[in-house]
Design a protein around this motif. Structure first.
Motif, mmCIF file in Angstrom:
data_model
loop_
_atom_site.group_PDB
_atom_site.id
_atom_site.type_symbol
_atom_site.label_atom_id
_atom_site.label_comp_id
_atom_site.label_asym_id
_atom_site.label_seq_id
_atom_site.Cartn_x
_atom_site.Cartn_y
_atom_site.Cartn_z
ATOM 1 N N UNK A 210 0.859 -1.412 0.016
ATOM 2 C CA UNK A 210 -0.206 0.324 -0.021
ATOM 3 C C UNK A 210 0.850 1.279 -0.200
ATOM 4 N N UNK A 211 0.140 2.537 -0.466
ATOM 5 C CA UNK A 211 0.896 3.781 -0.424
ATOM 6 C C UNK A 211 -0.020 4.110 0.678
ATOM 7 N N UNK A 212 1.293 4.975 1.930
ATOM 8 C CA UNK A 212 1.146 5.196 3.171
ATOM 9 C C UNK A 212 1.709 6.344 3.320
ATOM 10 N N UNK A 213 0.950 7.101 4.230
ATOM 11 C CA UNK A 213 1.138 8.933 4.211
ATOM 12 C C UNK A 213 1.424 8.276 5.893
ATOM 13 N N UNK A 214 2.057 8.959 6.395
ATOM 14 C CA UNK A 214 2.571 8.611 7.599
ATOM 15 C C UNK A 214 2.714 10.489 8.528
ATOM 16 N N UNK B 46 12.364 14.376 14.686
ATOM 17 C CA UNK B 46 11.190 15.636 15.203
ATOM 18 C C UNK B 46 9.497 15.114 14.486
ATOM 19 N N UNK B 47 8.461 16.186 15.113
ATOM 20 C CA UNK B 47 7.119 16.473 14.743
ATOM 21 C C UNK B 47 7.458 16.475 14.052
ATOM 22 N N UNK B 48 6.159 16.717 13.072
ATOM 23 C CA UNK B 48 5.233 17.829 11.880
ATOM 24 C C UNK B 48 6.208 16.966 11.204
ATOM 25 N N UNK B 49 6.563 16.043 11.046
ATOM 26 C CA UNK B 49 7.354 14.745 10.021
ATOM 27 C C UNK B 49 6.292 14.444 8.840
ATOM 28 N N UNK B 50 6.186 14.439 7.839
ATOM 29 C CA UNK B 50 5.037 13.860 7.170
ATOM 30 C C UNK B 50 6.017 12.892 5.722
ATOM 31 N N UNK B 51 5.826 11.502 6.160
ATOM 32 C CA UNK B 51 6.103 10.552 5.356
ATOM 33 C C UNK B 51 6.035 9.323 4.381
ATOM 34 N N UNK B 52 6.143 9.599 2.716
ATOM 35 C CA UNK B 52 5.022 8.623 2.254
ATOM 36 C C UNK B 52 5.817 7.280 2.086
ATOM 37 N N UNK B 53 5.211 6.093 1.755
ATOM 38 C CA UNK B 53 5.461 4.880 2.055
ATOM 39 C C UNK B 53 4.873 4.430 0.341
ATOM 40 N N UNK B 54 5.586 4.142 -0.280
ATOM 41 C CA UNK B 54 5.254 3.182 -1.563
ATOM 42 C C UNK B 54 5.776 1.417 -0.964
ATOM 43 N N UNK B 55 5.030 0.398 -0.041
ATOM 44 C CA UNK B 55 4.980 -0.411 0.292
ATOM 45 C C UNK B 55 6.486 -0.125 1.072
ATOM 46 N N UNK B 56 7.330 -0.676 1.148
ATOM 47 C CA UNK B 56 8.569 -0.544 2.216
ATOM 48 C C UNK B 56 9.484 0.411 2.283
#
Length: 129
Positions: free
Chosen positions: A42-46, A96-106
């Protein structure tokens, strides 16, 4: 005038009956939910978030807008608590907080830190999916 009002009422009734696609919900981080989404490819937005963080609060309307974007209907949205999900932070080198990370699978495909500009944050996220 009465016919016009009846027409508007009929149109309003049609809109009321039309289902609205719900935006994907935020999932609270757990090792299991994150691993399940990664293993499924899955694509995951953290969103690494802290309740006390003003930058995180400024990002929320933008992230919620992205959740409602039809292009992201199959994306998994995971909220990581900066104060308690330290294992995730260490494993992904997030200082730090306020970090956005996008994953595609791993695989990490994008990262944004402390961005509150709507256009730039949307560009990072949408460019990574």
């Amino acid at each position: 005038m009465k016919k016009l009002l009846s027409l508007f009422a009929a149109i309003a009734a049609l809109f009321a009956l039309t289902p609205v696609a719900a935006a994907p919900a935020w999932t609270s981080y757990s090792d299991e939910s994150f691993a399940r989404a990664q293993n499924a490819g899955k694509t995951i937005i953290v969103d690494v978030h802290a309740d006390w963080c003003p930058t995180c609060r400024a990002q929320q309307p933008i992230l919620n807008e992205l959740r409602a974007d039809k292009r992201l209907k199959d994306v998994v949205f995971i909220k990581v608590d900066f104060d308690s999900d330290k294992g995730f932070l260490r494993a992904n080198r997030i200082p730090r907080q306020s970090t956005i990370v996008v994953f595609k699978g791993k695989k990490e495909t994008a990262r944004s830190i402390a961005e509150t500009n709507r256009k730039r944050l949307r560009s990072v996220v949408l460019g990574a999916i």
